[in-house]
Motif scaffolding. Structure first.
Motif: not given
Ligand SMILES: NC(=O)c1ccc[n+]([C@@H]2O[C@H](COP(=O)([O-])OP(=O)(O)OC[C@H]3O[C@@H](n4cnc5c(N)ncnc54)[C@H](OP(=O)(O)O)[C@@H]3O)[C@@H](O)[C@H]2O)c1
Length: 278
Positions: A109-130
């Motif tokens: 999650t963004i919350k988890t990413l924020k713990k490590y990289l609070p200074q960055c602009r964070l995005v989560r992306a979820m692609p699929n196999t096609p």
């Protein structure tokens, strides 16, 4: 180049992890001329895939993750979720506040990413196999509500198919079930078609081809039309005909309920897995 997004051609994109998905994205970006190879960078834990990526697409192979972060405006975290913390924790302080970090790691999650990289602009992306054949679906969620940033991410992932920004991480979880796990569910249905055709006299090759073309044809018919799916279904269903008889049975056995339960179980599992990365 995309004239509507003048930022895209000038950004430098780095892939931290040069595996399957990073390779698909690099291929899409280079072949569709969205970004020149000189603007693409990659690093990887082991050297083999990195050398291949640099050789095949002309991207710059960085000798370590620090170098990659220093060279990139956008860092795409393209390692497996279980490798994410070990990859970013030791170099977290090198990232700067102008950098956008796009995580492809399922369930993180963004919350988890924020713990490590609070200074960055964070995005989560979820692609699929096609995605690997340019017909993927990618859901993405941006931490900041900035139209420029959203447009940039959409342009990057549109090279691999359809990209949709969601306004809530829960929607990303739903897309994880329906669109990322979804092809697995569709293949389960396709195997029933294929087996049935074999049982009724076709060889394996014919049965596979007939199945694939039927699913692809139905999907392309829907994609080419603005009509509701129900309308398209009605068009192939004459009263008291063959399709009607089959559909009646599918409804009597509540196939929709079976599928909904499967979706809910997948959603539950996705939530359990997300807790492992908190
Ligand atoms: N594949 C899919 O269909 C799909 C769909 C949706 C989302 N995703 C997500 O996309 C991400 C990547 O998936 P993938 O299939 O591309 O995985 P992959 O082929 O295994 O690639 C991951 C790469 O990350 C590298 N890596 C691991 N730790 C590293 C570190 N500390 N520093 C640098 N590189 C490191 C690995 O290096 P080595 O070569 O040394 O192992 C590997 O090449 C995952 O988080 C997955 O959840 C994948």
């Amino acid at each position: 180049m995309d004239p509507a997004n003048p930022l895209l051609p000038i950004v430098k994109v780095g892939f931290l992890g040069a595996g399957n998905l990073a390779t698909a994205l690099v291929r899409g970006l280079v072949e569709k001329k969205v970004l020149p190879p000189t603007h693409l960078f990659a690093s990887n834990r082991s050297s083999g895939k990195l050398i291949r990526l640099a050789h095949d697409f002309g991207v710059t192979a960085c000798s370590n993750n620090e170098e990659l972060v220093e060279k990139s405006d956008i860092v795409i975290l393209s390692m497996k979720p279980q490798d994410l913390v070990a990859a970013i924790e030791p170099i977290a302080q090198i990232f700067n506040e102008k950098q956008m970090v796009i995580s492809l790691a399922a369930g993180v999650t963004i919350k988890t990413l924020k713990k490590y990289l609070p200074q960055c602009r964070l995005v989560r992306a979820m692609p699929n196999t096609p995605t690997f054949i340019g017909r993927g679906v990618t859901g993405f969620y941006t931490q900041e509500k900035d139209k420029g940033a959203s447009r940039l991410v959409e342009d990057l992932f549109s090279t691999l198919g359809y990209a949709l920004e969601v306004t809530d991480e829960d929607l990303l979880d739903s897309m994880t079930v329906a669109c990322a796990a979804g092809p697995g569910f569709v293949f389960e249905l396709m195997m029933v078609w294929q087996d049935w055709l074999v049982e009724h006299g076709f060889d394996d090759v014919q049965a596979r081809k007939l199945t694939v073309e039927t699913f692809a044809g139905a999907a392309l018919l829907a994609a080419s039309s603005a009509a509701q799916l129900e309308e398209l279904q009605n068009k192939v269903t004459s009263k008291r005909g063959t399709t009607a008889a089959g559909l009646q049975s599918l409804r009597e056995y509540e196939v929709d309920r079976i599928l909904r339960i499967a979706f809910e179980k997948a959603a539950l599992r996705s939530k359990e897995m997300a807790k492992e990365f908190v």
